[in-house]
Write an enzyme that holds these catalytic residues in place. Structure first.
Site, short mmCIF file in Angstrom:
data_model
loop_
_atom_site.label_atom_id
_atom_site.label_comp_id
_atom_site.label_asym_id
_atom_site.label_seq_id
_atom_site.Cartn_x
_atom_site.Cartn_y
_atom_site.Cartn_z
N CYS A 99 0.90 -1.25 -0.03
CA CYS A 99 -0.12 -0.07 0.08
C CYS A 99 0.83 1.10 0.07
CB CYS A 99 -1.07 -0.14 1.43
SG CYS A 99 -2.35 1.23 1.13
N THR A 100 0.52 2.30 0.75
CA THR A 100 1.26 3.45 0.74
C THR A 100 2.65 3.17 1.53
OG1 THR A 100 0.16 4.34 2.87
CG2 THR A 100 -0.84 4.81 0.63
#
Lengths: 210, 210
Positions: A99-100
């Site tokens: 993800c981020t």
């Protein structure tokens, strides 16, 4: 083999625990949860995790897993994490993100000019940090493996098990976690979800430029 | 709305954190991690989670999530958990399990004569505890929702979000966690994995009669 799962406040728990479950039961691994201090860290929706080691104490790891968060305002605020990544990445066998978490790798200079993926809502932000952004769910470039949003960490980790321990071990792991997914809806990507929902979700994955 | 995520030693972390990630960000929820004491609980591969409340202190919840474990020798050993389930299930809106967590529901008498699912390797054990075992990935019977092994908790929780908050909210959640799975292998169920691997995995999902 030392596995380092990175902790920081507000991390998205499933980003970390997907890979943990897939990697943590492999033969001869030692699982570390590494954070700035040994004080418990509170994740996104209230899960409280106790670190087993600090960034100062852990000088290397064979596999590094960096989770994302929906609440970074600026990835550069995460200076403690990125400083540690700069220090340990050069000797790590595999450096990974979910993800981020990719923005932390990028802020540490690890993704400059490299193909990488991330949560769909922050692709532009990751490109702005110097990565060559892919829309693939899992991207491997040399020793760096990145995953798309949250649940993609499971796919990434199974891919990594295949690379490290071989296909049979990865298949065995998939069988044990009964990973034959049946999402009850078909809205898991911006291509399949309703357009209005995509716009709202983009704004809800907080604070990233888009 | 009070969500109770049940903790006990050696629980399979992904069983719990899949549903946590899906349910924990919904509107107006309060997330509880409930255990016998407030002392940190160590999960299967070393994850250390701090409970937020004890079984004695938590008299009811709207949603109960019971994870499984690969290391129960006898589900009846889990007497503290099953005693709490007997106490809170009657007033819960939803009682749910993931993986072998179903055996705890069954040991508490909640699944007697009811359709339910579980990790594929312990279907016979669950039947022996009185449930009408299904091979479906998610089974709803009234207020009880059970999931198959480990990763199935994500599918279960998205189903539950749809039931509680509606399809649009469930789709939005699926989009935010980018749940468009792409397993790198096709070995996630006993029907698709090599037969020898299935036999070995069955024996590795420790201690259950099969």
């Amino acid at each position: 083999m030392d596995l380092a799962f990175v902790l920081y406040p507000n991390l998205t728990a499933l980003d970390l625990i997907g890979p943990y479950e897939v990697l943590g039961h492999q033969p001869d691994v030692t699982v570390h949860f590494v954070a700035e201090t040994r004080q418990p860290v509170t994740a996104d929706a209230g899960l409280i995790i106790t670190p087993t080691v600090t960034f100062d104490e852990l000088d290397r790891a064979d596999v590094i897993v960096v989770p994302g968060t929906g609440t970074w305002r600026d990835p550069l605020e995460a200076g403690v994490v990125t400083a540690w990544l700069r220090r340990v990445h050069p000797t790590a066998t595999w450096t990974t993100s979910v993800c981020t978490g990719s923005t932390l790798l990028a802020a540490a200079g690890i993704l400059t000019g490299r193909p990488a993926t991330t949560h769909w809502a922050v692709r532009d932000a990751l490109a702005g940090l110097g990565a060559v952004v892919s829309t693939d769910r899992v991207v491997r470039d040399g020793s760096v493996v990145t995953a798309a949003g949250v649940s993609a960490g499971i796919d990434m980790a199974l891919t990594l098990v295949g690379l490290i321990w071989g296909d049979d071990r990865a298949k065995f792991t998939q069988l044990v976690i009964e990973y034959a997914p049946e999402p009850p809806y078909d809205a898991g990507s911006p291509e399949t979800a309703p357009a209005g929902m995509v716009a709202f979700a983009r704004s809800a994955v907080g604070g990233f430029p888009s």
